[in-house]
Design a protein around this motif. Structure first.
Motif, PDB file in Angstrom:
ATOM      1  N   TYR A  86      89.723 -52.731 -72.383  1.00 18.88           N
ATOM      2  CA  TYR A  86      88.411 -52.542 -72.988  1.00 18.88           C
ATOM      3  C   TYR A  86      88.417 -52.870 -74.484  1.00 18.88           C
ATOM      4  CZ  TYR A  86      90.858 -48.344 -74.480  1.00 18.88           C
ATOM      5  OH  TYR A  86      91.793 -47.488 -75.014  1.00 18.88           O
ATOM      6  N   ARG A  87      89.585 -53.140 -75.044  1.00 21.60           N
ATOM      7  CA  ARG A  87      89.747 -53.187 -76.499  1.00 21.60           C
ATOM      8  C   ARG A  87      88.978 -54.313 -77.178  1.00 21.60           C
ATOM      9  NH1 ARG A  87      94.475 -55.163 -74.254  1.00 21.60           N
ATOM     10  NH2 ARG A  87      95.203 -57.200 -75.024  1.00 21.60           N
ATOM     11  N   SER A  88      88.612 -55.353 -76.432  1.00 17.89           N
ATOM     12  CA  SER A  88      87.900 -56.469 -77.066  1.00 17.89           C
ATOM     13  C   SER A  88      86.433 -56.151 -77.347  1.00 17.89           C
ATOM     14  CB  SER A  88      87.980 -57.716 -76.176  1.00 17.89           C
ATOM     15  OG  SER A  88      87.353 -57.472 -74.921  1.00 17.89           O
ATOM     16  N   THR A  89      85.911 -55.127 -76.687  1.00 21.39           N
ATOM     17  CA  THR A  89      84.487 -54.805 -76.861  1.00 21.39           C
ATOM     18  C   THR A  89      84.233 -53.378 -77.328  1.00 21.39           C
ATOM     19  OG1 THR A  89      84.354 -54.241 -74.503  1.00 21.39           O
ATOM     20  CG2 THR A  89      83.711 -56.485 -75.139  1.00 21.39           C
ATOM     21  N   HIS A  90      85.186 -52.470 -77.097  1.00 22.16           N
ATOM     22  CA  HIS A  90      84.953 -51.067 -77.440  1.00 22.16           C
ATOM     23  C   HIS A  90      86.199 -50.464 -78.103  1.00 22.16           C
ATOM     24  CE1 HIS A  90      81.943 -51.891 -74.310  1.00 22.16           C
ATOM     25  NE2 HIS A  90      81.228 -50.949 -74.892  1.00 22.16           N
ATOM     26  N   LYS A  91      85.956 -49.534 -78.996  1.00 21.18           N
ATOM     27  CA  LYS A  91      87.056 -48.883 -79.702  1.00 21.18           C
ATOM     28  C   LYS A  91      87.813 -47.913 -78.813  1.00 21.18           C
ATOM     29  CE  LYS A  91      84.994 -49.167 -84.327  1.00 21.18           C
ATOM     30  NZ  LYS A  91      84.511 -48.376 -85.495  1.00 21.18           N
ATOM     31  N   GLU A  95      83.994 -44.708 -74.735  1.00 21.98           N
ATOM     32  CA  GLU A  95      82.799 -45.501 -75.047  1.00 21.98           C
ATOM     33  C   GLU A  95      82.602 -46.611 -74.029  1.00 21.98           C
ATOM     34  OE1 GLU A  95      83.296 -46.982 -78.950  1.00 21.98           O
ATOM     35  OE2 GLU A  95      83.038 -45.041 -79.939  1.00 21.98           O
ATOM     36  N   TYR A  96      83.692 -47.260 -73.666  1.00 24.91           N
ATOM     37  CA  TYR A  96      83.630 -48.352 -72.693  1.00 24.91           C
ATOM     38  C   TYR A  96      83.065 -47.882 -71.358  1.00 24.91           C
ATOM     39  CZ  TYR A  96      85.480 -51.417 -69.018  1.00 24.91           C
ATOM     40  OH  TYR A  96      85.618 -52.205 -67.894  1.00 24.91           O
ATOM     41  N   ARG A 100      79.682 -49.344 -69.892  1.00 25.81           N
ATOM     42  CA  ARG A 100      79.831 -50.273 -68.762  1.00 25.81           C
ATOM     43  C   ARG A 100      79.427 -49.671 -67.423  1.00 25.81           C
ATOM     44  NH1 ARG A 100      79.555 -52.908 -65.154  1.00 25.81           N
ATOM     45  NH2 ARG A 100      80.711 -54.757 -64.495  1.00 25.81           N
TER      46      ARG A 100
END
Length: 317
Positions: A86-91, A95-96, A100
């Motif tokens: 998930y690291r490319s879009t969410h911290k 949150e991811y 999502r």
């Protein structure tokens, strides 16, 4: 003149009373017919064809997909979390999942923990029955969970106890998939049978052992102060609040009374500053203090906490 008029009116009335209206005639015809309630209705039987072998295979395959839904979801979420995909879009993973899948963090943890428990059940059942089938579903040799709610109560038991508890629940359900209520009752019976006296005391400092309990995720290794002692659990206060924790998830530090009192004061200080909602970096520092395995703060830690307490006082006033 008046008499003749009255006679004509009377004659007209008499004539109309002797005649039968079309509506009255219809009612008479209906009354002469046979009672509709006793009429015979002929229904043509439609033969339902039996499932072909191919349809039987399709049905079994689809049923297993339905049954595997929560299990596969938990497995997938675990891999997404562990590999940090998930690291490319969410911290954060939390949150991811919220963005999502519209899943709460607690629901995600339940699904992941549920998939782990199902694996425990499969391994335990296969070991006892000497089977090597890896298919999940209900068959003659192995009944497996079909929803996360059914396995949630098993999280209170040790992994090696979970297969036995599940098999007992299946037997109580007469060979069918048991409900969450049945599983919960079985777990309670096992806990009472293997009950260990609660020897913790109020004010004692304990460490949380999260294991596979989704409600304690992120709290593993944290220390806390016991402020309530129950039959099977204790309520402890840690850096971000209070939690009711089963005895199997606690480990005493065996501190001396003076050390326990010192840690209680530190816990109250950390909790007060944390609840003020300061920056994330500050919260991370406070979380690290909440995982100390010693009964004191270093000189630098004491200074930093004093600075944060000063900030807290300024916010308050």
């Amino acid at each position: 003149m008046d008499k003749s008029t009255r006679k004509r009116k009377k004659a007209t009335i008499s004539a109309s009373s002797d005649s039968t209206s079309p509506d009255d005639q219809d009612l008479e015809d209906i009354s002469q017919e046979k009672n509709p309630a006793s009429a015979t209705i002929t229904v043509t039987a439609v033969e339902v064809p039996e499932l072909t072998e191919a349809e039987e295979r399709d049905r079994l395959s689809l049923e297993r997909k339905v049954e595997r839904a929560f299990f596969e979801a938990g497995k997938a979420l675990m891999e997404l979390r562990d590999r940090r995909l998930y690291r490319s879009t969410h911290k954060t993973f939390e949150e991811y999942c919220r963005f999502r899948f519209a899943y709460t963090y607690r629901h995600v943890n339940y699904l992941i923990a549920g998939s782990v428990i199902v694996d425990n059940i499969k391994m335990g059942t296969n070991s006892s029955q000497n089977e090597k089938s890896h298919e999940m579903g209900t068959n003659s040799s192995q009944i497996l969970p079909t929803s996360e709610v059914q396995v949630r109560p098993l999280a209170k038991l040790e992994p090696q106890q979970q297969p036995e508890a599940w098999q007992q629940a299946v037997e109580q359900a007469e060979g069918k998939v048991p409900s969450g209520r049945i599983v919960k009752d079985v777990v309670q019976q096992i806990m009472e049978r293997t009950k260990v006296p609660n020897t913790y005391q109020i004010g004692e400092v304990c460490q949380i052992l999260a294991k596979d309990n989704p409600e304690l995720r992120g709290k593993g290794g944290c220390w806390g102060i016991v402020n309530h002692v129950g039959e099977f659990s204790c309520t402890i206060k840690i850096w971000d609040g209070e939690y009711t924790v089963g005895l199997q998830y606690l480990k005493s530090y065996n501190y001396l009374p003076a050390e326990c009192e010192q840690m209680r004061v530190i816990c109250d200080r950390i909790n007060q500053v944390y609840s003020s909602g300061l920056e994330e970096s500050v919260q991370k520092f406070l979380e690290s203090l909440g995982k100390l395995n010693r009964a004191y703060l270093t000189g630098l830690e004491e200074k930093l906490l004093n600075v944060l307490e000063s900030e807290y006082d300024e916010i308050q006033f």
